[in-house]
Design an enzyme around this catalytic site. Structure first.
Site, PDB file in Angstrom:
ATOM      1  N   CYS A 148      43.405  19.904  78.050  1.00 13.17           N
ATOM      2  CA  CYS A 148      44.527  19.932  76.999  1.00 13.17           C
ATOM      3  C   CYS A 148      43.839  18.367  76.188  1.00 13.17           C
ATOM      4  CB  CYS A 148      45.937  19.365  77.509  1.00 13.17           C
ATOM      5  SG  CYS A 148      46.935  19.045  76.228  1.00 13.17           S
ATOM      6  N   ASP A 174      43.782  23.641  80.935  1.00 16.02           N
ATOM      7  CA  ASP A 174      44.229  24.846  80.322  1.00 16.02           C
ATOM      8  C   ASP A 174      43.307  25.937  80.796  1.00 16.02           C
ATOM      9  OD1 ASP A 174      46.399  23.511  78.819  1.00 16.02           O
ATOM     10  OD2 ASP A 174      44.959  23.123  77.133  1.00 16.02           O
ATOM     11  N   GLU A 176      22.289  36.457  75.568  1.00 14.92           N
ATOM     12  CA  GLU A 176      22.053  36.454  76.937  1.00 14.92           C
ATOM     13  C   GLU A 176      23.116  35.939  77.778  1.00 14.92           C
ATOM     14  OE1 GLU A 176      21.236  35.898  80.718  1.00 14.92           O
ATOM     15  OE2 GLU A 176      20.985  34.006  79.685  1.00 14.92           O
ATOM     16  N   HIS A 235      44.106  25.123  71.665  1.00 13.49           N
ATOM     17  CA  HIS A 235      44.111  26.411  71.955  1.00 13.49           C
ATOM     18  C   HIS A 235      43.364  27.043  70.753  1.00 13.49           C
ATOM     19  CE1 HIS A 235      47.367  26.506  75.087  1.00 13.49           C
ATOM     20  NE2 HIS A 235      46.326  25.722  75.422  1.00 13.49           N
ATOM     21  N   GLU A 236      44.086  26.719  69.604  1.00 15.15           N
ATOM     22  CA  GLU A 236      43.537  27.611  68.331  1.00 15.15           C
ATOM     23  C   GLU A 236      42.160  26.934  68.011  1.00 15.15           C
ATOM     24  OE1 GLU A 236      46.581  25.830  68.650  1.00 15.15           O
ATOM     25  OE2 GLU A 236      48.070  27.042  67.617  1.00 15.15           O
TER      26      GLU A 236
END
Ligand SMILES: [Ca+2]
Ligand SMILES: [Ca+2]
Ligand SMILES: [Ca+2]
Ligand SMILES: [Ca+2]
Ligand SMILES: [Ca+2]
Ligand SMILES: [Ca+2]
Ligand SMILES: [Ca+2]
Ligand SMILES: [Ca+2]
Ligand SMILES: [Ca+2]
Ligand SMILES: [Ca+2]
Ligand SMILES: [Ca+2]
Ligand SMILES: [Ca+2]
Ligand SMILES: [Ca+2]
Ligand SMILES: [Ca+2]
Ligand SMILES: [Ca+2]
Ligand SMILES: [Ca+2]
Lengths: 154, 154, 154, 154, 154, 154, 154, 154, 154, 154
Positions: free
Chosen positions: G52, G59, G75, G93-94
């Site tokens: 975070c 996270d 690969e 997160h976004e």
């Protein structure tokens, strides 16, 4: 890589017609390759069908057969043909399930055996039948058959 | 952070070819880091394949091996190669399952071991095989392997 | 409605950095509010990661810790930080799982404790590790953790 | 077809406000209609919420209460109101779960009782709490509550 | 292939009206075809409905009846009609479940019987009721009914 | 590694009391870090509760909010507090679900938004409510929320 | 049977340390063996973790990356190392989800790409993020990723 | 906190007997609180039962009703009583399902409506019936009802 | 009841060895019995294994092949032998999946075909490959293959 | 409550023998009670069995038939008998599935019809067959049949 068919087997690896009735079917056996070990063999047979002895209408069941072999293993193709031989045979659910189990017991003389018959619903209420030859031997690993319960709809 | 390979291991961290046969495979061990604790180690191996000893056709199985180590842990890469060595080996389902278990017993001399072999259906009827070295030791935590039963279709 | 932080807790309700290593982490306890009752507390920790001691690559696990407290409960924020402290620590699966359990035992002196470590697959074969301090006390309610078995694909 | 409300019940079939606190709630009982039979009654309450005693933030739980009644059954509407009375009450997970169970024990003096509290995750780690009044009576049918384990994501 | 209806049965293979009340319903029996074998018969009845004795509103339940027959099997059509006869009958959940079981016991005098009643939620809290005539006979195979727990939403 | 709290946020990283009512709650926003990309953000909120406006009894819901941000992201802690503010607020299911969605629309002016409210059953019949601001923008990836349907029992 | 490593790959088949940061990681490519065919490649990565950016706490996410390659395939070992490089990196997160996708786009210049990030819950509310480079090309087979929705407990 | 019953409602918040027949039942409505918004309301009714018009035997169904309200919402208690009124009413599956839908259409004049009737099996073959008033309005969010298919046994 | 083998088939109903390589395998066809009907045939092949072209280690996959036949149906035993011929063949996942599909296209010249290859995880990240010959023909019924996504553990 | 059998039906409510062959079976119809409404009727038939035309061995299938009736509904008992008439009939999977559908089309002249045949595995590879009479009519609600994919074991 292909091997030879063990002596005494007449159905494995052969073209075989479905026996016309359970009385015609022959359960064949092969020697247990681990006769000194207490272990469990499970057959799951979702393709079972017989006839209602009153109405002649088809019945369907999902069968699970668990056994601890002693000297003999049931040969699986002969088991398949034996189960297929009920296709035109009439019997009640409770009777049919136990009769199958007792034929396997007679053919293999196992240390222990049990059967579960999960019958498709009639009149909205399915019947399940569970039988075993006696208490399970101590030390045998015996997982649950894991068949889901009947749920109707929703 | 990278460590050194424990002494006596010849396969871990090396490029290794698949052994040509179970007899060629070597199960290696490492010392149990908690030798005074009764605990269970479970390997789940969904990538097992062997050959039918009669027809030479491929067979597939999902295996679960549970053991309580004594002095030794089986090294997991050597276990993977051992299981892979059955790729061109022919054996019946019952025989193959118990033979695998007995090799792990021979290599690690565990306090206790069991195996489950869930074989893919042939002729509409799958075979499952369950074996253990004896009753589970008192006080060992032994969860169910949780493999779903075979359901056919629908 | 907000209460006060119980005495002796240094991490709950504070901004806290992740400990750099398990040896740095402190498991804190609070008094058991029902010390005369035999009951089970289960923590499910799906967010565990450590490093492989040989290769330094990340490992992941889903952990379940069950214990019957005696005089002390483990404070859950300190447990979270303790588990997080393995992020840059190297240990084998079997070792790591038992070491976590033994730290909780040392901190809380519980009546009984068990741990399950469900490790993500490496080489196609996941390892699960199950340990308990001894047979479960009579009269303790001890549900199965219910974690699904590994299935590969399909 | 509609009957009369059994004597002594003040909440069933009435408009009733949610009690402001567990201490205000009254658990009412009705006579056990099968007092000579050892049987199990299970309540599943997925709509439980209380407050964190430290932060005042809401907590949520899924509760399962199993009991074998002796002379009295708990009246289910009074149970619902009792559980609803925790809405503005602060308590730790372990404490809250056992306190609910002990209130039902006090109200019904059952032959046996157990509770499971499955709390929603905080800090990524849910807590489950399991307690029973003692070993289950011999001959009582006691199915597993069957609540799935927490899995995080994926 | 069609057979004859066993003597003493008045409902099987006949057009039959739903009995107006449980007291009107007749549970008929047939001889157990395997009287010397200890086995289990399970009926799953997801189509059960009765009335609330206080409000007259409909109640719904999913029932599972397991029994080990002695001399008699319950005839399944008469069981279906018996369960259907509760359609306009009022009874509490706990009472209704045990009353059904005791009627089957009275009609068949089984070696052993148990019932599970999974009632649809009222007030957000479903009630399940589990009863058996006593401890299960040693050696009887008795699988879990496998009905999922209630989960609310999400 | 810890960063600073973005300007304009008053709740993130602070001790915050639950707002007493939705009108008191403040939905805060942060700048969209990928303003030129059409993407979807999904919040799943299984911990929602409000009150019935007629009876004052608690209601529960599992909410899923999907939106495509334009210039602003909703700050997730402020969203949590906003949802928590319905705890003592009365509203019908249909009204409550749309009102929540429209508050998020007002706060973030998104390109597009939808909400699903899965309410716990009352009277045996749950209500689900689904709303979106309009047809989904072309090119937006919009997976199904995947919430299971209500099934009653069995 | 073992082949040679394609030219230009520096990580496949080598001992490789985890890159210290996404900026250090190198996504390597191999030529698409079916460059004239419009097809989809899906990577499922349940072992993702980052930090975070505000609190420095770990996270976790379950990622699914779908792309239709043009001239190059990513690969897979270099993808694994790239994802592992977020282990000590802080991002929302976004932001994190879209940044990963855009790096794969930059490295492979695919015909089309999408990503799903299913993040573990914080504050009881998980966030999912879904992005794609544009509408899916006509004629591409694009199955749903099939990740279950978050359900809390029960 | 308790509110007042909206004008025109005669059943909500009252003791109400089950209507003796669908013709007796009254579907009541309340004003749509969001009349300018195109949204979907789903009722799931797993507690439906009627009678076979030929044999008089009970039928059971799991119903899902989805509608986009225009000026009116159907009041949910009156819907419950309407569905309950089929308890002693005979109708074929196809007819019954469409008749229910058309009554809701008549009462609420919705923008759009659909119904699914999942009937319990008769003769081993369940019937499902699906109807809608026309194509769904563009821009309406319309999730799948998600009811599992019938699977028989196994 | 047994019929004759259609002309041109050399493998059906014969003892057949596994081809040593895909180049050795022969895909045989039979005439489409409904050549004027646009329909879909799906083969599900959970027993696929090949070798990694770099390391020679075994790879495993679960394959789903969907096609709309034109004049020819692929004969299923020859398809099984063709898939089995990859057992000792090395190919990358993406390449192998498309190569299989293109062989079936070459043999049957179908109206349309698609393939899904769900490969077992390597390095913790499974790869799925999806290809089709073009957009599906209008009016073809094309259900989702329904294979669950990979979830790791927990 | 019991009604009369509609004119023209010769099988409903009668004792009826299973037709010896599909050519002997008669599909009977009843008038569509909602002829002006476009709706879907789904039959799920998990109890289907026929014979392999080459070997004479039994085959099993789970069938789903969806149709939008025009003037006629297929009478369900006659459908059951028709499906049962395949019990001793030999046909390939693809042929059998389409032949069943075309018989229902011939009998009922529906607006639209589709069929799914999910056949039990042979040689480890099940075959599914999907056919429809043409594109689905606009405005027909057409849910997925929801039959799980075949997974082998594990
Ligand atoms: Ca079990
Ligand atoms: Ca149900
Ligand atoms: Ca099969
Ligand atoms: Ca089935
Ligand atoms: Ca792996
Ligand atoms: Ca269990
Ligand atoms: Ca598998
Ligand atoms: Ca959380
Ligand atoms: Ca996960
Ligand atoms: Ca309810
Ligand atoms: Ca979907
Ligand atoms: Ca829930
Ligand atoms: Ca039935
Ligand atoms: Ca779908
Ligand atoms: Ca997991
Ligand atoms: Ca097979």
């Amino acid at each position: 890589m292909s091997g030879t068919i063990p002596p005494g087997l007449t159905q494995l690896g052969q073209a075989t017609a479905l026996p016309s009735d359970p009385a015609e079917a022959v359960l064949e056996v092969v020697p247990n390759p681990h006769p000194g070990s207490l272990y469990l063999v499970r057959f799951t047979a979702p393709e079972f069908t017989s006839l209602c002895p009153i109405t002649g209408q088809p019945d369907f069941a999902h069968l699970v057969i668990d056994y601890a072999p002693d000297a003999a293993l049931v040969e699986s193709k002969s088991l398949k043909l034996f189960l297929g031989s009920f296709r035109n045979h009439g019997a009640f659910h409770e009777d049919c399930t136990l009769a199958i189990a007792k034929r396997v017991v007679a053919a293999t003389a196992p240390t222990w055996l049990r059967i579960a018959g999960y019958w498709y619903p009639r009149g909205g209420i399915p019947i399940d039948v569970f039988w075993q030859t006696g208490p399970a031997p101590a030390g045998l690993w015996l997982p649950d058959p894991g068949v889901p319960s009947y749920r109707g709809r929703g």
